[in-house]
Enzyme design. Sequence first.
Site, short mmCIF file in Angstrom:
data_model
loop_
_atom_site.label_atom_id
_atom_site.label_comp_id
_atom_site.label_asym_id
_atom_site.label_seq_id
_atom_site.Cartn_x
_atom_site.Cartn_y
_atom_site.Cartn_z
N VAL A 135 0.81 -1.22 0.00
CA VAL A 135 0.00 0.00 0.00
C VAL A 135 0.84 1.27 0.00
CG1 VAL A 135 -0.19 0.26 2.52
CG2 VAL A 135 -2.08 1.00 1.04
N TYR A 136 2.10 1.20 0.38
CA TYR A 136 2.91 2.41 0.45
C TYR A 136 3.05 3.05 -0.93
CZ TYR A 136 4.42 0.78 5.11
OH TYR A 136 4.45 0.35 6.42
N SER A 137 2.56 4.26 -1.03
CA SER A 137 2.57 5.00 -2.31
C SER A 137 1.95 4.18 -3.43
CB SER A 137 3.99 5.44 -2.67
OG SER A 137 4.43 6.45 -1.79
N GLY A 138 0.93 3.39 -3.11
CA GLY A 138 0.22 2.63 -4.13
C GLY A 138 1.08 1.65 -4.89
N GLY A 139 2.09 1.10 -4.24
CA GLY A 139 2.96 0.12 -4.87
C GLY A 139 4.29 0.68 -5.33
#
Length: 338
Positions: free
Chosen positions: A54-58
């Site tokens: 999930v961090y920065s959407g991948g």
Amino acid sequence: MNFRPLGRTGVQVSPLCLGAMMFGPWGNQDKADSIRIIRIALDSGINFIDTADVYSGGESEQIVGKALRGRRDDVFLATKFFMPMGDGPNSSGGSRRWIMRAVENSLRRLGTDHLDLYQVHRPSADTDVEETLSALTDLVRQGKVRYIGSSSFAASQIVEAQWAAKENLYSRFVTEQPPYSILVRGIEDDVLPAVQRHGMGTLTYSPLAGGWLSGRWRKDAASSPTSSARPSARFDMSSPENQRKLEIVEELARLAEQSGLTLIEMAIAFVINHPGVTSAIVGPRTMEQLASYLPAAEVTLTTDILDRIDELVAPGVTINPDDNSYGAHELTTSARRR
């Protein structure tokens, strides 16, 4: 760095784990600079990296993957799943269906054929832990995952997962990832003892309490969080709890100066000096931040310093309940009304 055993796995990891949450749009949007920070961290002795899908959407995983090209075998690589990765109803959680999709996506973004540690980012209120453990066990048997872990589990949930793994002959969680800092000490009461009893490794996050112990938030210079990923309630300076935190930070800053340490060094050393902690996850956004974290790995706090910290924040106490990220839902009004 002096490496430490990761629970009873036989794996040795550094006392500082490089957290990758700030690499990408959530923090440092310069990919080349982020890669440089990761490689400098490895050159400095860190052999442990933690990220999440999930961090920065991948994008965090993609950046980490590029940074590890040619160095993958030197690193114990951890990532997490659970948080929403799309708008659909089945693009998150701890179900077998989502786990099998999520792991393939993470492997692709990280550019590797296996994960050293795959962690469920949060416990699920609507999924049996047996389902999650069953799917993760299959990934271990397939060789896609070496070890599995939990994050932000309450002590009772840690024990339940250990029992379920033993009862069903599943792979067990070998690590737990809870929040822990001088200002957020709730896990000392139950989570850390539970983890120690079960021989798990503990990877604590937010040793600087979301920046509160970095020196960024002081009485004369209160500011807002640098990342939208941080809940705003934790930085509402009008709340009595946060006002109390500002007072404590002033005292801690004086204590650090008197001890010949920076506040950052003392805060991180406090975490990794606990016998139940394996590694503290540090998440630099810049090279300067990384440089300020590294010396803490060599700091041992004296009894006098630890006693003074206990006077300011009693063992097992979290100053602001909004800083809790596990178990808090049991105490909400709706959970207590009949």
